[in-house]
Design a protein around this motif. Structure first.
Motif, PDB file in Angstrom:
ATOM      1  N   SER A  65      77.501  54.256 -25.965  1.00 29.90           N
ATOM      2  CA  SER A  65      78.380  53.103 -26.198  1.00 29.90           C
ATOM      3  C   SER A  65      78.396  52.123 -25.034  1.00 29.90           C
ATOM      4  O   SER A  65      78.715  50.940 -25.208  1.00 29.90           O
ATOM      5  N   ASP A  66      78.043  52.569 -23.832  1.00 28.39           N
ATOM      6  CA  ASP A  66      78.016  51.689 -22.666  1.00 28.39           C
ATOM      7  C   ASP A  66      76.653  51.029 -22.451  1.00 28.39           C
ATOM      8  O   ASP A  66      76.440  50.337 -21.456  1.00 28.39           O
ATOM      9  N   THR A  67      75.728  51.265 -23.395  1.00 31.29           N
ATOM     10  CA  THR A  67      74.351  50.814 -23.204  1.00 31.29           C
ATOM     11  C   THR A  67      74.024  49.578 -24.033  1.00 31.29           C
ATOM     12  O   THR A  67      74.340  49.507 -25.223  1.00 31.29           O
ATOM     13  N   LEU A  68      73.379  48.641 -23.373  1.00 27.37           N
ATOM     14  CA  LEU A  68      72.793  47.487 -24.057  1.00 27.37           C
ATOM     15  C   LEU A  68      71.300  47.781 -24.191  1.00 27.37           C
ATOM     16  O   LEU A  68      70.608  47.960 -23.188  1.00 27.37           O
ATOM     17  N   VAL A  69      70.797  47.860 -25.424  1.00 34.39           N
ATOM     18  CA  VAL A  69      69.408  48.246 -25.676  1.00 34.39           C
ATOM     19  C   VAL A  69      68.492  47.038 -25.514  1.00 34.39           C
ATOM     20  O   VAL A  69      68.688  45.998 -26.146  1.00 34.39           O
ATOM     21  N   ASP A  70      67.483  47.196 -24.677  1.00 34.75           N
ATOM     22  CA  ASP A  70      66.499  46.142 -24.428  1.00 34.75           C
ATOM     23  C   ASP A  70      65.130  46.650 -24.869  1.00 34.75           C
ATOM     24  O   ASP A  70      64.487  47.432 -24.171  1.00 34.75           O
ATOM     25  N   GLN A  71      64.670  46.193 -26.049  1.00 36.69           N
ATOM     26  CA  GLN A  71      63.361  46.611 -26.557  1.00 36.69           C
ATOM     27  C   GLN A  71      62.310  45.651 -26.022  1.00 36.69           C
ATOM     28  O   GLN A  71      62.228  44.493 -26.427  1.00 36.69           O
ATOM     29  N   GLN A  72      61.450  46.137 -25.134  1.00 33.11           N
ATOM     30  CA  GLN A  72      60.456  45.288 -24.494  1.00 33.11           C
ATOM     31  C   GLN A  72      59.141  45.216 -25.260  1.00 33.11           C
ATOM     32  O   GLN A  72      58.390  44.269 -25.112  1.00 33.11           O
ATOM     33  N   LEU A  73      58.847  46.233 -26.065  1.00 29.37           N
ATOM     34  CA  LEU A  73      57.646  46.221 -26.896  1.00 29.37           C
ATOM     35  C   LEU A  73      58.046  46.416 -28.355  1.00 29.37           C
ATOM     36  O   LEU A  73      58.684  47.402 -28.698  1.00 29.37           O
ATOM     37  N   THR A  74      57.678  45.487 -29.198  1.00 25.68           N
ATOM     38  CA  THR A  74      57.953  45.622 -30.635  1.00 25.68           C
ATOM     39  C   THR A  74      56.765  46.236 -31.364  1.00 25.68           C
ATOM     40  O   THR A  74      56.884  46.657 -32.508  1.00 25.68           O
ATOM     41  N   THR A  75      55.596  46.269 -30.687  1.00 25.33           N
ATOM     42  CA  THR A  75      54.415  46.930 -31.238  1.00 25.33           C
ATOM     43  C   THR A  75      53.687  47.660 -30.112  1.00 25.33           C
ATOM     44  O   THR A  75      53.839  47.302 -28.942  1.00 25.33           O
TER      45      THR A  75
END
Length: 213
Positions: free
Chosen positions: A116-126
């Motif tokens: 709950s304290d995490t902001l998800v940062d997706q750096q690779l979508t593929t």
């Protein structure tokens, strides 16, 4: 990976005018090449192509082209679409042989809920993967359940389908957890940005006064 049959007709008109007339007839200009074969100019029904690409794999779909002289397996190499309408403009297709391995970009899908304290940062979508041309995975799932701030998931940690080999650098970060800012932290950052902007404005005004003196 699903295989989609699609009719392919020979194309005798070339250039912008010919391509425009092909599209006006509800077809998509295409070129089929590979394995030392001379390029074949063909056209595909636009609605059939749209149906073929409406899968989880997107354009990583195996096409079985029904040609006048038989059938041919092919993979889309380059798909050009109209920038506004989104309609298909042109498709490059590569000939595929059964048992051949190819390198393709596979979508990365996040599953699960991070801390709950995490902001998800997706750096690779593929990620780039080598796989059997007739068994290309539609997507790769990454479980981020419980991901905490400061934690990373690298490409080398991904669970690939059997027979697939990672081609992307194993050390590349696919997703990372960032700490969410509190209200107080956001207010402090905003105040700092406003103060910096005010200082820059004052400095600019001072330079203007000096220049006019």
């Amino acid at each position: 990976m699903s295989e989609v049959r699609i009719a392919a007709e020979p194309r005798t008109e070339f250039g912008k005018g010919g391509a425009r007339r092909t599209r006006k007839a509800g077809k998509v200009p295409a070129v089929l090449y590979g394995h030392g074969q001379p390029p074949r100019h063909i056209s595909l029904q636009a609605h059939e192509l749209l149906h073929a690409f409406k899968t989880d794999a997107g354009t990583n779909v195996l096409l079985r082209l029904e040609l006048s002289d038989g059938t041919q397996l092919a993979l889309p190499k380059d798909v050009q679409r109209h920038p506004i309408r989104g309609s298909f403009e042109h498709v490059d297709l590569v000939i595929i042989r059964t048992g051949e391995r190819v390198t393709v970009e596979i979508p990365v899908v996040l599953v699960g809920d991070a801390h709950s304290d995490t902001l998800v940062d997706q750096q690779l979508t593929t990620v780039s993967v080598r796989a059997d041309a007739t068994d290309i995975p539609g997507s790769i799932e990454v479980d981020i359940a419980g991901l905490e701030p400061g934690a990373n998931i690298n490409a080398g940690q991904l669970v690939l389908p059997a027979g697939s080999i990672l081609d992307t650098d194993a050390g590349q970060v696919v997703v990372q957890g960032l700490a969410k800012l509190t209200v107080a932290q956001m207010d402090a950052e905003l105040a700092g940005a406003e103060q910096a902007a005010g200082g820059a404005t004052a400095a600019a005004a001072g330079e203007k006064t000096d220049a006019s003196a």
